[in-house]
Every structure is written in C-alpha cells, then in structure tokens.
Design an enzyme around this catalytic site. Structure first.
Site, PDB file in Angstrom:
ATOM      1  CG  LEU A 140      27.728 -68.008  61.725  1.00  0.00           C
ATOM      2  CD1 LEU A 140      27.851 -66.721  60.907  1.00  0.00           C
ATOM      3  CD2 LEU A 140      28.499 -67.870  63.026  1.00  0.00           C
ATOM      4  CG  ASP A 141      22.753 -69.322  66.866  1.00  0.00           C
ATOM      5  OD1 ASP A 141      22.810 -70.544  66.658  1.00  0.00           O
ATOM      6  OD2 ASP A 141      23.070 -68.792  67.947  1.00  0.00           O
ATOM      7  CB  ALA A 142      18.487 -67.991  61.904  1.00  0.00           C
TER       8      ALA A 142
END
Length: 329
Positions: A140-142
């Site tokens: 997942l993106d940060a």
C-alpha cells in the site's frame, strides 16, 4: 516511491542496458547488474527486458530500491512498532496499516518500516522477495491506510501471489473525493503509463503500446455538494491505480498532492469553500484513501476469508467535518 529512475538522454540512445548501467552504478559489478536485470530488479518503461536491450531516448530505467539499500549495507533491525493485527493464522497475517507507515525499506526510508515491525513481531516470514521485504506479498502507498496481507512462509506467499495474479482476490477501498460524480456507479478502465515529466507518477496512456491495462469499478456511497464518498473495487493492481482513476474522471482524492487533490483543486471552488477546504487539507495531512477490505482463499482450509479494516477516526472526522460545513452553507 522508493525507486530510482533515470530517463535516457539522446547521448545514451543506442546503448545496451547493461553497458549503460555499468557507468551509472559503479558500486556494483557488471555481473551483478546483469543478474539484477534478469531478476526484474531493473526495468525499462515498467517492463522486464534482456540485458542487451537497446535503449532509446526518452526511455525510463527503473532501478529497484533494494540495490541502493544493499549498497549502504542496510540491515533489518527488528523494531517494536505498534501493529494492528486484525487476522492471523499459521500462514497469513492481516494488518490494518496506519497512514504514514512505509511498507518496506527504500532509498529514503531505511528504517521504521512495516517490515521492521514484522521482524520484531513474527518468528517466521516469507523471503521470496528478499530480506528487505520479508513477508510482503503486495503493498500500500505510505499515506494509504488499511488492510495488507503478510505471508509467514514461502508456500503461503506463492499461494497469495497466484491469487493476485489470477485476479481472484477481491479488494474494496473507501475514498473521499473532490466534486460531484456524474454517475452513481460505473467502471474506469484504460492503459496506464509512467509520466514522462515525473517518473513517480502515472497517467492514462494515449496509446496502448507501452501502457498496462487497469480496471476499477466504483459506487458512490454519499454525494455531498463539493465532495463525495466513493467505494472502489480494483480488478487489476497497478501502482496508484485508484488515485489515477479518480483523477482521470476529474474527481481526485481529497489530499492527494500527486494527482491534483491538493490546494490547487480547492482554488476551483468559491472563495468561502476554498478557505474552509484548504484548512482541512492542512489538518488532514494525507490522502483520503483507505483499503477497507480484502477477500481471499485461505491457504490451509481452502475457504474464503474476508478481512475488514475499520475506517480510521481521522477519516471519519474528515467526512463529518466537511459534511457539516456543507449542510450549513
């Protein structure tokens, strides 16, 4: 994004990929470079190529962050990071990742990642993706919060990877987006390609030669005056897919600085709306995207499992605050 990108200039057009990288990556040998290319640690225009691939002006060479991290002799030192474990069996773990937590070590994030926390918490983790990505099957993106699956062993890792590859895993995301949607539900699809002006950003391709197909369905859950709560169901798993799809329709995700959901979008609205929404952008300080649920076939019992990651309080508060403001307007 924790990767290194090099755009090929005219002076290097016609070079073999491995020859070019020998000049760029002087800290590793040519044999190591060729090995990284074969293992897809180095890509050209998002694709795996052969070591003798002939580069052309404008090509993007993508160098996996692991190469640079290993250069600096980065080792995973387990850290006691608070992990919200919402599912666990002998093979698979489901974690509700907080926004701001980077999944694995990279060029700018060498410690305090999810992997560091996993190493502290679990005795066994899969190592198919290497020591710096133990247990990591997908990412997942940060700034994206929500459910992420972790594999405790290699058979479970392969089991999950094949389900992702065969598009058997069902994912649901919740987002708060800008503006009103013209349809209450629908499908967004098209080929995505890396932006030539910003290699960390993706756009819809005008041609399908180099693009990768992407597809999401969506359903509007709540329509407000100037913003909308939407549920997304991505069929494919391209990088930044939902963020790109929302922006493509002119309804970027609230707080998404990379895809037009930041203060510039707020300026399109009336002065009083701009003033209020811009203050909320500063207060929220992330993009409003949450991986709400994931459904997969369990490795051991071979039955479907659905895990739900509760919506974060700050996400709930944002929707409440924006809706209360619009109801008063």
């Amino acid at each position: 994004m924790n990767k290194k990108y090099i755009q090929i200039k005219k002076s290097f057009s016609g070079f073999r990929l491995d020859q070019f990288l020998v000049q760029q990556l002087k800290f590793i040998s040519r044999n190591q470079i060729q090995n990284f290319i074969k293992k897809s640690k180095i890509l050209v225009n998002d694709k795996t190529v052969k070591t003798g691939f002939i580069l052309q002006e404008g090509d993007f060479v993508e160098i996996h962050s692991d190469i640079y991290v290993k250069k600096n002799n980065v080792k995973i030192i387990p850290k006691n990071i608070d992990l919200d474990i919402i599912y666990e069996d002998d093979n698979i773990v489901g974690i509700n990742k907080n926004s701001g937590l980077v999944v694995h070590p990279g060029i700018k994030n060498e410690e305090n990642t999810l992997v560091h926390g996993l190493e502290f918490r679990f005795r066994n983790l899969s190592d198919i993706n290497g020591d710096l990505r133990k247990g990591i099957v997908h990412r997942l993106d940060a700034d994206t919060s929500g459910i992420i699956l972790i594999a405790k062993n290699n058979p479970a890792h392969e089991w999950l990877s094949n389900q992702f590859k065969d598009r058997k895993i069902i994912k649901e995301y919740i987002a708060i987006t800008w503006g009103r949607w013209s349809k209450s539900q629908g499908k967004i699809s098209g080929d995505m390609i890396r932006s030539k002006t910003d290699p960390t950003k993706y756009i819809f391709a005008k041609d399908s030669i180099n693009g990768k197909y992407s597809e999401s369905t969506y359903k509007v859950e709540k329509q407000y005056t100037n913003h909308t709560k939407v549920r997304f169901y991505p069929l494919t798993g391209r990088t930044h897919q939902i963020r790109v799809h929302a922006a493509q329709l002119g309804n970027p995700i609230f707080g998404d600085n990379k895809y037009g959901g930041d203060i510039k979008k707020a300026k399109e609205y009336k002065p009083e709306v701009y003033k209020y929404f811009s203050s909320q952008l500063k207060f929220f300080s992330r993009h409003a995207l949450h991986a709400y649920s994931i459904e997969f076939i369990n490795f051991y019992k071979k039955r479907k499992i659905k895990i739900i990651a509760p919506i974060p309080d700050e996400f709930i508060d944002l929707e409440k605050t924006l809706s209360e403001y619009e109801n008063k307007s």
